[in-house]
Design a protein around this motif. Structure first.
Motif, PDB file in Angstrom:
ATOM      1  N   ALA A 113       0.825  -1.206   0.000  1.00  0.00           N
ATOM      2  CA  ALA A 113       0.000   0.000   0.000  1.00  0.00           C
ATOM      3  C   ALA A 113       0.863   1.260   0.000  1.00  0.00           C
ATOM      4  O   ALA A 113       0.528   2.253  -0.657  1.00  0.00           O
ATOM      5  CB  ALA A 113      -0.932  -0.010   1.215  1.00  0.00           C
ATOM      6  N   LYS A 114       1.968   1.231   0.723  1.00  0.00           N
ATOM      7  CA  LYS A 114       2.870   2.383   0.735  1.00  0.00           C
ATOM      8  C   LYS A 114       3.403   2.677  -0.664  1.00  0.00           C
ATOM      9  O   LYS A 114       3.485   3.834  -1.081  1.00  0.00           O
ATOM     10  CB  LYS A 114       4.021   2.131   1.698  1.00  0.00           C
ATOM     11  N   GLU A 115       3.755   1.623  -1.394  1.00  0.00           N
ATOM     12  CA  GLU A 115       4.262   1.801  -2.758  1.00  0.00           C
ATOM     13  C   GLU A 115       3.195   2.388  -3.672  1.00  0.00           C
ATOM     14  O   GLU A 115       3.509   3.074  -4.644  1.00  0.00           O
ATOM     15  CB  GLU A 115       4.747   0.459  -3.324  1.00  0.00           C
ATOM     16  N   ARG A 116       1.941   2.110  -3.374  1.00  0.00           N
ATOM     17  CA  ARG A 116       0.837   2.605  -4.201  1.00  0.00           C
ATOM     18  C   ARG A 116       0.241   3.903  -3.630  1.00  0.00           C
ATOM     19  O   ARG A 116      -0.851   4.314  -4.006  1.00  0.00           O
ATOM     20  CB  ARG A 116      -0.257   1.534  -4.307  1.00  0.00           C
ATOM     21  N   GLU A 117       0.991   4.520  -2.700  1.00  0.00           N
ATOM     22  CA  GLU A 117       0.588   5.789  -2.081  1.00  0.00           C
ATOM     23  C   GLU A 117      -0.750   5.671  -1.344  1.00  0.00           C
ATOM     24  O   GLU A 117      -1.553   6.598  -1.315  1.00  0.00           O
ATOM     25  CB  GLU A 117       0.542   6.916  -3.120  1.00  0.00           C
ATOM     26  N   LEU A 118      -0.961   4.512  -0.748  1.00  0.00           N
ATOM     27  CA  LEU A 118      -2.155   4.273   0.055  1.00  0.00           C
ATOM     28  C   LEU A 118      -1.774   3.812   1.466  1.00  0.00           C
ATOM     29  O   LEU A 118      -2.555   3.162   2.156  1.00  0.00           O
ATOM     30  CB  LEU A 118      -3.041   3.206  -0.608  1.00  0.00           C
ATOM     31  N   GLY A 119      -0.567   4.191   1.876  1.00  0.00           N
ATOM     32  CA  GLY A 119      -0.058   3.734   3.159  1.00  0.00           C
ATOM     33  C   GLY A 119      -0.889   4.185   4.344  1.00  0.00           C
ATOM     34  O   GLY A 119      -1.210   3.386   5.231  1.00  0.00           O
ATOM     35  N   ASP A 120      -1.250   5.459   4.375  1.00  0.00           N
ATOM     36  CA  ASP A 120      -2.014   5.956   5.519  1.00  0.00           C
ATOM     37  C   ASP A 120      -3.403   5.334   5.565  1.00  0.00           C
ATOM     38  O   ASP A 120      -3.898   4.971   6.643  1.00  0.00           O
ATOM     39  CB  ASP A 120      -2.129   7.476   5.465  1.00  0.00           C
ATOM     40  N   GLN A 121      -4.021   5.209   4.407  1.00  0.00           N
ATOM     41  CA  GLN A 121      -5.352   4.589   4.357  1.00  0.00           C
ATOM     42  C   GLN A 121      -5.312   3.135   4.825  1.00  0.00           C
ATOM     43  O   GLN A 121      -6.191   2.681   5.562  1.00  0.00           O
ATOM     44  CB  GLN A 121      -5.916   4.663   2.934  1.00  0.00           C
ATOM     45  N   MET A 122      -4.268   2.401   4.415  1.00  0.00           N
ATOM     46  CA  MET A 122      -4.151   1.007   4.820  1.00  0.00           C
ATOM     47  C   MET A 122      -3.837   0.894   6.303  1.00  0.00           C
ATOM     48  O   MET A 122      -4.390   0.036   7.005  1.00  0.00           O
ATOM     49  CB  MET A 122      -3.062   0.311   3.992  1.00  0.00           C
ATOM     50  N   LYS A 123      -2.965   1.763   6.795  1.00  0.00           N
ATOM     51  CA  LYS A 123      -2.628   1.740   8.218  1.00  0.00           C
ATOM     52  C   LYS A 123      -3.881   1.968   9.058  1.00  0.00           C
ATOM     53  O   LYS A 123      -4.125   1.251  10.038  1.00  0.00           O
ATOM     54  CB  LYS A 123      -1.587   2.814   8.518  1.00  0.00           C
ATOM     55  N   GLU A 124      -4.669   2.948   8.682  1.00  0.00           N
ATOM     56  CA  GLU A 124      -5.913   3.248   9.395  1.00  0.00           C
ATOM     57  C   GLU A 124      -6.865   2.058   9.343  1.00  0.00           C
ATOM     58  O   GLU A 124      -7.465   1.670  10.369  1.00  0.00           O
ATOM     59  CB  GLU A 124      -6.572   4.479   8.777  1.00  0.00           C
ATOM     60  N   ALA A 125      -7.007   1.460   8.182  1.00  0.00           N
ATOM     61  CA  ALA A 125      -7.936   0.346   8.018  1.00  0.00           C
ATOM     62  C   ALA A 125      -7.508  -0.867   8.843  1.00  0.00           C
ATOM     63  O   ALA A 125      -8.343  -1.541   9.459  1.00  0.00           O
ATOM     64  CB  ALA A 125      -8.045  -0.034   6.544  1.00  0.00           C
ATOM     65  N   LEU A 126      -6.219  -1.155   8.871  1.00  0.00           N
ATOM     66  CA  LEU A 126      -5.723  -2.300   9.626  1.00  0.00           C
ATOM     67  C   LEU A 126      -5.880  -2.102  11.126  1.00  0.00           C
ATOM     68  O   LEU A 126      -6.281  -3.014  11.855  1.00  0.00           O
ATOM     69  CB  LEU A 126      -4.253  -2.556   9.279  1.00  0.00           C
ATOM     70  N   VAL A 140      -5.912 -14.234   5.693  1.00  0.00           N
ATOM     71  CA  VAL A 140      -5.661 -13.766   4.330  1.00  0.00           C
ATOM     72  C   VAL A 140      -6.951 -13.249   3.705  1.00  0.00           C
ATOM     73  O   VAL A 140      -6.952 -12.224   3.005  1.00  0.00           O
ATOM     74  CB  VAL A 140      -5.047 -14.897   3.480  1.00  0.00           C
ATOM     75  N   GLU A 141      -8.041 -13.957   3.956  1.00  0.00           N
ATOM     76  CA  GLU A 141      -9.330 -13.531   3.396  1.00  0.00           C
ATOM     77  C   GLU A 141      -9.736 -12.151   3.926  1.00  0.00           C
ATOM     78  O   GLU A 141     -10.196 -11.288   3.158  1.00  0.00           O
ATOM     79  CB  GLU A 141     -10.414 -14.554   3.727  1.00  0.00           C
ATOM     80  N   ALA A 142      -9.560 -11.930   5.217  1.00  0.00           N
ATOM     81  CA  ALA A 142      -9.909 -10.639   5.809  1.00  0.00           C
ATOM     82  C   ALA A 142      -9.008  -9.536   5.281  1.00  0.00           C
ATOM     83  O   ALA A 142      -9.464  -8.423   4.981  1.00  0.00           O
ATOM     84  CB  ALA A 142      -9.816 -10.716   7.329  1.00  0.00           C
ATOM     85  N   LEU A 143      -7.723  -9.839   5.153  1.00  0.00           N
ATOM     86  CA  LEU A 143      -6.783  -8.842   4.639  1.00  0.00           C
ATOM     87  C   LEU A 143      -7.089  -8.485   3.183  1.00  0.00           C
ATOM     88  O   LEU A 143      -6.939  -7.333   2.773  1.00  0.00           O
ATOM     89  CB  LEU A 143      -5.349  -9.355   4.768  1.00  0.00           C
ATOM     90  N   GLN A 144      -7.522  -9.470   2.404  1.00  0.00           N
ATOM     91  CA  GLN A 144      -7.900  -9.196   1.019  1.00  0.00           C
ATOM     92  C   GLN A 144      -9.084  -8.237   0.972  1.00  0.00           C
ATOM     93  O   GLN A 144      -9.107  -7.303   0.152  1.00  0.00           O
ATOM     94  CB  GLN A 144      -8.245 -10.491   0.298  1.00  0.00           C
ATOM     95  N   GLN A 145     -10.044  -8.439   1.841  1.00  0.00           N
ATOM     96  CA  GLN A 145     -11.206  -7.550   1.891  1.00  0.00           C
ATOM     97  C   GLN A 145     -10.797  -6.138   2.282  1.00  0.00           C
ATOM     98  O   GLN A 145     -11.294  -5.148   1.716  1.00  0.00           O
ATOM     99  CB  GLN A 145     -12.240  -8.097   2.866  1.00  0.00           C
ATOM    100  N   ILE A 146      -9.879  -6.031   3.231  1.00  0.00           N
ATOM    101  CA  ILE A 146      -9.389  -4.709   3.636  1.00  0.00           C
ATOM    102  C   ILE A 146      -8.661  -4.043   2.483  1.00  0.00           C
ATOM    103  O   ILE A 146      -8.848  -2.849   2.213  1.00  0.00           O
ATOM    104  CB  ILE A 146      -8.473  -4.835   4.867  1.00  0.00           C
ATOM    105  N   ALA A 147      -7.840  -4.800   1.779  1.00  0.00           N
ATOM    106  CA  ALA A 147      -7.101  -4.257   0.637  1.00  0.00           C
ATOM    107  C   ALA A 147      -8.057  -3.757  -0.436  1.00  0.00           C
ATOM    108  O   ALA A 147      -7.851  -2.685  -1.031  1.00  0.00           O
ATOM    109  CB  ALA A 147      -6.178  -5.327   0.064  1.00  0.00           C
ATOM    110  N   ASP A 148      -9.117  -4.503  -0.689  1.00  0.00           N
ATOM    111  CA  ASP A 148     -10.106  -4.094  -1.690  1.00  0.00           C
ATOM    112  C   ASP A 148     -10.794  -2.791  -1.264  1.00  0.00           C
ATOM    113  O   ASP A 148     -11.016  -1.892  -2.090  1.00  0.00           O
ATOM    114  CB  ASP A 148     -11.159  -5.187  -1.874  1.00  0.00           C
ATOM    115  N   THR A 149     -11.114  -2.693   0.016  1.00  0.00           N
ATOM    116  CA  THR A 149     -11.785  -1.490   0.527  1.00  0.00           C
ATOM    117  C   THR A 149     -10.900  -0.261   0.415  1.00  0.00           C
ATOM    118  O   THR A 149     -11.382   0.827   0.078  1.00  0.00           O
ATOM    119  CB  THR A 149     -12.186  -1.699   2.009  1.00  0.00           C
TER     120      THR A 149
END
Length: 240
Positions: A113-126, A140-149
């Motif tokens: 996510a950091k490489e795709r400039e979505l680091g802060d959004q991913m950190k918050e979501a996690l 893995v399934e839950a993380l995939q859903q978070i990544a999609d969101t």
């Protein structure tokens, strides 16, 4: 003429309750500053317990009592204190629903996510998933859903979750943290020169950022290599 910007590197783990509180307090400080839009944040991994199983069979209290050797009454008091502090920052911690899980895979996903400039959004979501929503961040399934969101490419995030990509990046962050003398998180590095340890009050962050921005007052900041223990942090032995 190059625009002046202030860099902040933040070392933390998504399984660290004080890291979410520290994030909120830091964000409050940044939003109060006239140059807040010129503060560049980069997240770095600091895994608190690499030995934790991918899925831990037990509650957060069980984990802290059994794995860390902390007395049950101390754990209960600590969690109550953390929950109160989180609520003051608008966070709704739910330790009863929390899934204890190894955070390494989530940290690898954060690296993508950091490489795709979505680091802060991913950190918050996690962090929200782990502490507020009772989502198993070791799944893995839950993380995939978070990544999609968050907006990551589904195929790319699935590839990361299915393999070991970004393992070196996560481990490199931990090595760098040790070189800086980081023993607990959250830990904030301003302009690669000054360190702030712990979930300090917003006023502390605001003052420090202002001092660095003006390039004055360095004597009142903590030089890297001598981390302060005044702010609340989580370390390998537990949280305070």
């Amino acid at each position: 003429m190059t625009e002046t910007r202030l860099s902040v590197d933040i070392y933390s783990d998504i399984a660290c309750p004080w890291c979410y509180i520290g994030k909120r307090r830091f964000e409050k400080a940044v939003s109060a500053l006239p140059f807040g839009d010129k503060v560049d944040v980069k997240w770095h991994a600091f895994q608190l317990d690499p030995a934790l199983p991918e899925h831990y069979e037990g509650s957060e209290i069980d984990y802290l009592v059994q794995a860390k050797g902390m007395p049950a009454d101390q754990v209960a008091g600590m969690l109550e204190h953390v929950t109160t502090q989180a609520a003051a920052e608008g966070l709704d911690y739910d330790f009863d629903s929390l899934h204890v899980a190894n955070s390494f895979t989530a940290l690898r996903l954060l690296a993508l996510a950091k490489e795709r400039e979505l680091g802060d959004q991913m950190k918050e979501a996690l962090l929200s998933a782990h502490f507020e929503q009772g989502i198993n961040t070791g799944s893995v399934e839950a993380l995939q859903q978070i990544a999609d969101t968050v907006g990551l490419d589904p195929a790319e995030s699935a590839q990361v979750l299915a393999g070991d990509k970004y393992t070196d990046e996560v481990r490199a962050d931990s090595v760098r943290a040790r070189e800086l003398g980081v023993t607990g998180v959250p830990f904030f590095v301003l302009e690669n020169k000054y360190g702030i340890s712990g979930a300090q009050p917003s006023e502390v962050f605001e003052q420090a950022l202002g001092q660095v921005w003006q390039e004055i007052g360095g004597d009142s900041l903590q030089m890297l290599g001598t981390p302060s223990t005044d702010g609340e942090t989580c370390g390998p032995e537990g949280c305070n």
